[in-house]
Enzyme design. Structure first.
Site, PDB file in Angstrom:
ATOM      1  N   CYS A  65      -2.336   9.362   3.317  1.00 16.99           N
ATOM      2  CA  CYS A  65      -2.173   8.779   1.980  1.00 16.99           C
ATOM      3  C   CYS A  65      -3.437   8.934   1.150  1.00 16.99           C
ATOM      4  CB  CYS A  65      -1.768   7.314   2.084  1.00 16.99           C
ATOM      5  SG  CYS A  65      -2.927   6.272   2.985  1.00 16.99           S
ATOM      6  N   GLU A 100       0.869  -1.182   0.000  1.00 17.02           N
ATOM      7  CA  GLU A 100       0.000   0.000   0.000  1.00 17.02           C
ATOM      8  C   GLU A 100       0.896   1.219   0.000  1.00 17.02           C
ATOM      9  OE1 GLU A 100      -1.547   3.248   1.051  1.00 17.02           O
ATOM     10  OE2 GLU A 100      -1.971   2.359   3.014  1.00 17.02           O
TER      11      GLU A 100
END
Length: 508
Positions: A287, A253
């Site tokens: 993020c 990720e």
């Protein structure tokens, strides 16, 4: 390996890591520069020993079964709730984020832990599947078995919530976990380990190794059965390369450059509020934060003013009640400054703030408009409390621009009439319609990206299956009159099967 915006694997570039045996390092409060705690730098031998110990513990944990694991995970959840403020204070000290932001992070941790424990059996248990016409004499089942030892490499920006998206789901699936927290937030990782050990004292099912890039690389090489990494795209590539040496599967990720689309019929006040929260909360160190906005020209002027009205009231600081905290990693401050400068040099306009907003370790909210698409502020991850607002003729054009980048993590759409249609056109792993970042708070939804944002999923049923390997089993119930899978078959056997297939599968 060197530190980048969100990596938990590498050492900050401005530090020299002492990795000699018995060496230690300090976690620092970015608001004050004070030492929070001292932690060991674990070398490759220590990491390998931790993985071996975790493998023995995993056999015990797996044999407990879903029900007994759920009881223990539920006990951990209740303990986390009872000591939530204790953890929030530690998160706030190591990251600098306001206490309420730390509390919100932990609320999400608790809810996801509950979901993983409650749903592991339903998602992963053995179940029967149809064997089909040709194999009618077979009983067919599939179940999801634990990998074994899962290595988790976590980031510093959400030092509890993000790694727990892997840890909780891996544990619920029957794995043991060796967790390498970011060198900026090692205390949070150690706190999670200690609290888990209080409710599961029998075996070291969850272990923590601390240190810099070498420690993370050692975990990749220590014989784990899977690695779950959260960090920058470049570091993710290096993690993959290291894991490829042993064909260790990885979940990656990485970064994002998430866009918010504002259609002409959007609730502009709600969209502006969402844009500011998505861009500025956690000082922009998210993020899935909003870094770009594409607003339809007919409503752009009003939208920009609403954004400015909200953003200009926000102030960073070190006090618990501040709207946003400091930039946790020193080196990121210069990235933010350069992105702002490049946007203005390229012809963009600073509607709020500018380079003078960068006051290390704090950055005031910055609103930029009309920034060229090839500017770093539009194309690269800024990871600060800045937001770029560009005008488009239609929402479809906004989606097209949003999809032009290499990242594909999350996205947001504000539209009263076409929200779902626009959302489905976005090249991202997750999209929120008429809200922002809401998908991360829904435990049943998978979380992950495409492109340079990585691959694999945490959270939800997909997240549980990510930490388990499917095992298919067939069992013969009775002998078939025709058996093609033997050298003793007659010459007519296959001809009979071909005729049968034509009869039952050759028609509509």
């Amino acid at each position: 390996m060197t530190q980048t915006a969100r990596g938990g694997v590498e050492a900050p570039v401005e530090k020299t890591a002492d990795t000699s045996p018995g060496s230690t390092f300090e976690s620092i409060d970015p608001r004050t520069g004070e030492v929070v705690a001292t932690h060991p730098v674990h070398d490759g031998k220590h990491v390998a020993d931790a993985v071996r110990t975790a493998r023995d513990a995993q056999h015990w944990w797996d044999e407990l079964g879903f029900h007994q694991r759920k009881l223990r995970l539920d006990a951990w959840r209740r303990l986390l709730v009872s000591r939530l403020d204790e953890a929030a204070e530690l998160i706030s000290a190591e990251t600098g984020k306001p206490m309420d932001d730390a509390r919100l992070e932990l609320v999400l941790v608790v809810d996801h832990l509950h979901w993983a424990a409650a749903n592991a059996y339903k998602v992963l248990r053995r179940r029967g599947v149809s064997a089909g016409a040709l194999m009618a004499n077979q009983a067919a089942t599939v179940e999801y078995r634990a990998f074994g030892v899962v290595g988790v490499i976590g980031p510093w920006n959400y030092p509890a919530f993000t790694p727990m998206g892997s840890i909780a789901y891996a544990l619920a699936a029957g794995n043991s976990v060796v967790f390498k927290p970011s060198e900026l937030t090692p205390g949070v990782g150690e706190w999670l380990r200690r609290t888990f050990a209080e409710v599961v004292p029998e075996q070291p099912v969850l272990q923590v190794v601390t240190g810099f890039g070498e420690t993370g690389a050692a975990l990749c090489r220590a014989g784990t059965d899977k690695i779950a990494f959260t960090g920058s795209t470049e570091t993710g590539k290096r993690v993959m390369a290291t894991c490829s040496e042993s064909l260790t599967p990885v979940l990656v990720e990485c970064g994002g450059k998430d866009a918010l689309i504002v259609d002409s019929d959007a609730d502009l006040r709600a969209a502006a509020e969402a844009a500011v929260w998505g861009a500025v909360s956690n000082a922009g160190q998210t993020c899935i934060g909003v870094e770009r906005v594409y607003v339809v020209d007919s409503v752009a002027e009003r939208f920009v003013q609403l954004v400015l009205d909200r953003a200009e009231k926000l102030r960073p600081g070190g006090q618990p009640t501040a709207d946003l905290g400091p930039i946790t990693m020193d080196s990121q401050v210069e990235v933010i400054r350069e992105h702002i400068a490049d946007a203005v040099r390229s012809g963009g306009k600073a509607e709020l703030g500018g380079e003078t907003s960068v006051r290390p370790p704090y950055v005031d909210p910055v609103v930029l408009t009309d920034v060229p698409e090839d500017s770093a502020a539009v194309a690269e991850e800024t990871f600060g409390p800045t937001i770029v607002i560009n005008r488009v003729s239609t929402a479809e054009e906004g989606v097209e621009r949003a999809n032009n980048g290499n990242y594909g993590l999350g996205g947001t759409v504000f539209s009263r009439s076409r929200g779902m249609a626009l959302a489905r056109r976005m090249r991202t792993g997750m999209v929120a319609v008429n809200s922002v970042i809401s998908f991360a708070a829904v435990p049943a939804l998978p979380f992950g990206g495409v492109g340079d944002s990585g691959f694999g999923r945490i959270h939800g049923a997909d997240g549980l299956r990510e930490f388990a390997r499917p095992q298919a089993i067939t069992r013969t119930r009775f002998r078939m009159p025709i058996d093609p899978m033997t050298f003793g078959r007659s010459t007519r056997t296959v001809r009979y099967l071909v005729r049968l297939m034509k009869l039952i599968r050759g028609r509509r």
